[in-house]
Scaffold this motif. Structure first.
Motif, PDB file in Angstrom:
ATOM      1  N   PHE A 187       0.768  -1.282  -0.005  1.00  0.00           N
ATOM      2  CA  PHE A 187       0.037   0.164  -0.213  1.00  0.00           C
ATOM      3  C   PHE A 187       0.867   1.187   0.004  1.00  0.00           C
ATOM      4  O   PHE A 187       1.793   1.637   1.016  1.00  0.00           O
ATOM      5  CB  PHE A 187      -1.163   0.000   1.204  1.00  0.00           C
ATOM      6  CG  PHE A 187      -1.808  -1.325   1.349  1.00  0.00           C
ATOM      7  CD1 PHE A 187      -2.734  -1.693   0.162  1.00  0.00           C
ATOM      8  CD2 PHE A 187      -1.816  -2.006   2.378  1.00  0.00           C
ATOM      9  CE1 PHE A 187      -3.322  -2.825   0.276  1.00  0.00           C
ATOM     10  CE2 PHE A 187      -2.417  -3.161   2.428  1.00  0.00           C
ATOM     11  CZ  PHE A 187      -3.176  -3.694   1.536  1.00  0.00           C
ATOM     12  N   ASP A 188       0.813   1.876  -1.134  1.00  0.00           N
ATOM     13  CA  ASP A 188       1.743   3.035  -1.066  1.00  0.00           C
ATOM     14  C   ASP A 188       1.622   4.203  -0.185  1.00  0.00           C
ATOM     15  O   ASP A 188       2.316   4.995  -0.166  1.00  0.00           O
ATOM     16  CB  ASP A 188       2.298   3.359  -2.628  1.00  0.00           C
ATOM     17  CG  ASP A 188       1.200   3.393  -3.584  1.00  0.00           C
ATOM     18  OD1 ASP A 188       1.342   3.002  -4.612  1.00  0.00           O
ATOM     19  OD2 ASP A 188       0.221   3.604  -3.276  1.00  0.00           O
ATOM     20  N   SER A 189       0.369   4.229   0.160  1.00  0.00           N
ATOM     21  CA  SER A 189      -0.100   5.367   1.039  1.00  0.00           C
ATOM     22  C   SER A 189       0.379   5.198   2.369  1.00  0.00           C
ATOM     23  O   SER A 189       0.408   6.078   3.384  1.00  0.00           O
ATOM     24  CB  SER A 189      -1.504   5.774   0.921  1.00  0.00           C
ATOM     25  OG  SER A 189      -2.079   4.444   1.466  1.00  0.00           O
ATOM     26  N   LEU A 190       0.899   4.019   2.824  1.00  0.00           N
ATOM     27  CA  LEU A 190       1.360   3.832   4.047  1.00  0.00           C
ATOM     28  C   LEU A 190       2.773   3.389   4.309  1.00  0.00           C
ATOM     29  O   LEU A 190       3.537   3.146   3.455  1.00  0.00           O
ATOM     30  CB  LEU A 190       0.553   2.315   4.779  1.00  0.00           C
ATOM     31  CG  LEU A 190      -1.007   2.448   4.712  1.00  0.00           C
ATOM     32  CD1 LEU A 190      -1.418   0.903   5.030  1.00  0.00           C
ATOM     33  CD2 LEU A 190      -1.414   3.615   5.590  1.00  0.00           C
TER      34      LEU A 190
ATOM     35  N   ARG B 125      -9.312   6.758  10.757  1.00  0.00           N
ATOM     36  CA  ARG B 125      -8.256   7.529  10.221  1.00  0.00           C
ATOM     37  C   ARG B 125      -8.396   7.599   8.714  1.00  0.00           C
ATOM     38  O   ARG B 125      -7.972   8.548   8.053  1.00  0.00           O
ATOM     39  CB  ARG B 125      -6.904   6.492  10.281  1.00  0.00           C
ATOM     40  CG  ARG B 125      -5.565   7.260  10.208  1.00  0.00           C
ATOM     41  CD  ARG B 125      -4.533   6.296  10.515  1.00  0.00           C
ATOM     42  NE  ARG B 125      -3.782   6.324   9.261  1.00  0.00           N
ATOM     43  CZ  ARG B 125      -2.509   5.829   9.177  1.00  0.00           C
ATOM     44  NH1 ARG B 125      -1.799   5.355  10.015  1.00  0.00           N
ATOM     45  NH2 ARG B 125      -1.860   6.004   8.086  1.00  0.00           N
TER      46      ARG B 125
ATOM     47  N   MET C 113      -4.540   1.024  -7.368  1.00  0.00           N
ATOM     48  CA  MET C 113      -4.470   0.075  -6.326  1.00  0.00           C
ATOM     49  C   MET C 113      -5.016  -1.257  -7.072  1.00  0.00           C
ATOM     50  O   MET C 113      -4.451  -2.100  -6.770  1.00  0.00           O
ATOM     51  CB  MET C 113      -5.233   0.337  -4.957  1.00  0.00           C
ATOM     52  CG  MET C 113      -4.896   1.570  -4.457  1.00  0.00           C
ATOM     53  SD  MET C 113      -5.593   1.947  -2.692  1.00  0.00           S
ATOM     54  CE  MET C 113      -5.122   0.427  -2.063  1.00  0.00           C
TER      55      MET C 113
ATOM     56  N   GLN D 281      -3.106  -3.992  -5.189  1.00  0.00           N
ATOM     57  CA  GLN D 281      -3.519  -3.698  -3.880  1.00  0.00           C
ATOM     58  C   GLN D 281      -4.627  -3.941  -3.266  1.00  0.00           C
ATOM     59  O   GLN D 281      -4.713  -4.134  -2.101  1.00  0.00           O
ATOM     60  CB  GLN D 281      -2.938  -2.281  -3.660  1.00  0.00           C
ATOM     61  CG  GLN D 281      -1.687  -1.885  -3.843  1.00  0.00           C
ATOM     62  CD  GLN D 281      -1.357  -0.383  -3.851  1.00  0.00           C
ATOM     63  OE1 GLN D 281      -1.757   0.281  -2.629  1.00  0.00           O
ATOM     64  NE2 GLN D 281      -0.690   0.279  -4.849  1.00  0.00           N
TER      65      GLN D 281
ATOM     66  N   GLU E 134       3.888   0.091   8.656  1.00  0.00           N
ATOM     67  CA  GLU E 134       2.147  -0.186   8.821  1.00  0.00           C
ATOM     68  C   GLU E 134       1.758  -0.982   7.580  1.00  0.00           C
ATOM     69  O   GLU E 134       0.781  -1.954   7.695  1.00  0.00           O
ATOM     70  CB  GLU E 134       1.667   1.184   8.371  1.00  0.00           C
ATOM     71  CG  GLU E 134       1.851   2.474   9.525  1.00  0.00           C
ATOM     72  CD  GLU E 134       1.490   3.563   8.973  1.00  0.00           C
ATOM     73  OE1 GLU E 134       0.667   4.338   9.858  1.00  0.00           O
ATOM     74  OE2 GLU E 134       1.906   4.214   8.015  1.00  0.00           O
TER      75      GLU E 134
END
Ligand SMILES: Nc1ncnc2c1ncn2[C@@H]1O[C@H](COP(=O)(O)OP(=O)(O)OP(=O)(O)O)[C@@H](O)[C@H]1O
Ligand SMILES: [Mg+2]
Lengths: 248, 260
Positions: A87-90, B43, B124, B129, A94
């Motif tokens: 997951f590239d946003s984490l 979040r 994603m 993902q 994480e």
């Protein structure tokens, strides 16, 4: 125990799987080999329910995978995707601790982070990568983060899609040992896809070769060189001459 | 056969459009269900509020101020033909609050948010993902779609409210600085003309548009084809479909609120 029974799958006119049969006993390490595009990744995705087979059944511990509570079922699995699929946003840690930060396995953030760093260490990554983003890592490092994520929650069944592709020989050796360890120590059932014959010999209890939409051959790794199947022989020896056509 | 083929083609298009509406409705219903059932991801919701709501403020503000200013000039010029220049504050207020605030704000947010949501989720999807989320026992509808749709539905009315105020201010500035209106009278006239319904209908429109924008972004992203081309197409379709849906639902909502 995973039983794959007569799985068929086509994408449009392309028939990829045409009756795959395979069973993997609990606590065994099965390696799947086969040419590029033969449907190895699709087979793993069918087991996880990410791809729905057109025909056939898959049983895990005797229960049909399509008829179970998805979350419950998937919480027993770990999967390393061929492309990493981080997951590239984490942050890296994480990603690794994803399962440990939410849902049933949720635990305090500090503890989850410590586990993540420990898993990163096991795949040969230093703690300083923990706070980086996946995009900042090299391809081989991303692969290893994906591996750390797959084993983080200590699943009973683990799938590795080309775990050593893109790694240097030493790191490949480390990862091979790690997979072997996971099977032996944790008693996990493992299915690994690889093109790397050194890996096959290091990881496998049993080997299955996928060709033409079916399992061409399956047997213990010790018989890989003596099985007498010309397809397997050509694949293992990596020769351009043989029954498998290499289009040029 | 040759004679009938245009009709057959028409039939096919109608059928595929209906199928699209059906799939989208199922997706929308699922999204709403996931918004109201646990687990929730605070979040993700917070992050979506920030990127969808807060960061859209500049775009919405700019759109509103220039629209309000141009509207004041137009109304002044148009109403001068029958010596009714005094209606400028009233018409600017009603025009902004009922129509232009929500619609133009919605279209601008559609361009900004539907595209980025579709591209993000589409990427994603093509990089597996989404598959990875599923295998990590996380429902992508809950983790990705629900927070974005919720955030957009909540923040669009707020954006519309801010846009209303800024748009009216744009009209006020032009009217008082360029057209010689008295500042105090302008404000009194604006406040007196606006009823609760005017403001409320605009905010409801905002909420509906916000829902549609995020829904289209998520839906097209999840449906994205393979590769960069697939993501590009998903992004384009998301923006176009969100814009058309905004304009169509704006008409329907206006009928509902004001045709009686
Ligand atoms: N979602 C999909 N849509 C269409 N075709 C697909 C899809 N997924 C896989 N395929 C096709 O199925 C075939 C098998 O793909 P798969 O990824 O399983 O190959 P593989 O055996 O893992 O190959 P490699 O060793 O190169 O990874 C390919 O021809 C691929 O194009
Ligand atoms: Mg593959």
């Amino acid at each position: 125990m995973i039983e794959i029974q007569d799985i068929h799958k086509a994408f449009g006119p392309k028939e990829i799987l045409r009756g795959v049969n395979l069973s993997i006993p609990k606590g065994e390490s099965m390696v799947i080999i086969g040419g590029s595009g033969t449907g190895k990744s699709v087979t793993l995705k069918c087991i996880l329910g990410l791809v729905h087979p057109d025909k056939g059944k898959i049983l895990v511990d005797g229960k049909d995978v399509e008829k179970q509570d998805r979350e419950e079922f998937l919480s027993r699995f770990g999967m390393l995707f061929q492309g990493g699929a981080l997951f590239d946003s984490l942050h890296v840690w994480e990603n690794v601790a994803f399962r440990l930060l939410r849902g049933k396995l949720k635990r305090p953030k500090k503890e989850a982070r410590e586990i993540a760093i420990e898993k990163l260490r096991r795949v040969g990554l230093t703690p300083d990568v923990a706070d980086q983003y996946p995009a900042e890592l090299s391809g081989g490092m991303q692969k290893r983060v994906g591996l750390a994520r797959a084993i983080a929650a200590e699943p009973e069944i683990i799938f590795f899609d080309e775990p050593t592709t893109g790694l240097d020989p030493i790191m490949s050796g480390v990862i091979n040992d790690l997979i072997r360890e996971i099977v032996v120590e944790m008693g996990a059932t493992a299915m690994t896809i690889t093109h790397d014959m050194t890996s096959v010999r290091a990881i496998a209890d049993k080997v299955a070769m996928l060709h033409g939409g079916k399992i061409r051959w399956t047997g213990p790794v010790s018989e890989l060189d003596t099985c007498g199947d010309p397809y397997v022989h050509q694949f293992v020896s990596g020769s351009a001459e043989g029954p498998i056509e290499a289009v040029r | 056969m040759g004679l009938l083929s245009p009709i057959a083609a028409l039939g096919r298009n109608v059928l595929s459009a209906l199928a699209w509406v059906g799939r989208l409705s199922i997706f929308a219903a699922g999204t709403v269900r996931h918004i109201f059932t646990p687990p929730w991801y605070p979040r993700e919701i917070w992050h979506a509020l920030l990127t969808i709501g807060w960061l859209s403020l500049p775009v919405v503000g700019m759109t509103a101020i220039f629209t309000g200013a141009a509207l004041a000039l137009q109304i002044y010029d148009g109403s001068a033909r029958f010596s009714a220049e005094a209606v400028v504050p009233q018409i600017v207020a009603i025009g902004m609050v009922r129509e232009l605030g929500p619609v133009l704000g919605g279209l601008m947010v559609a361009a900004r948010v539907a595209s980025s949501v579709a591209a993000e989720i589409g990427t994603m999807k093509v990089t597996e993902q989404i598959d990875a989320l599923v295998t990590l026992s996380t429902n992508p509808m809950k983790y990705l779609t629900a927070p974005r749709v919720l955030a957009a539905t909540l923040s669009m009315p707020a954006l519309v409210a801010v846009g209303d105020v800024i748009g009216i201010m744009g009209g006020y500035l032009v009217a008082t600085q360029r057209l010689g209106f008295n500042a105090a009278t302008y404000i009194t006239n604006t406040v007196n003309i606006l009823s609760f319904d005017d403001v409320f209908s605009g905010l409801v429109k905002g909420a509906v548009f916000g829902f549609l924008i995020a829904l289209m972004g998520c839906y097209q992203g999840m449906q994205s084809g393979r590769g960069a081309q697939g993501v590009g197409k998903a992004t384009k379709t998301a923006v176009v479909a969100a814009s058309v849906l905004i304009l169509a639902s704006n008409y329907l909502l206006t009928e509902v609120f004001f045709s009686a």
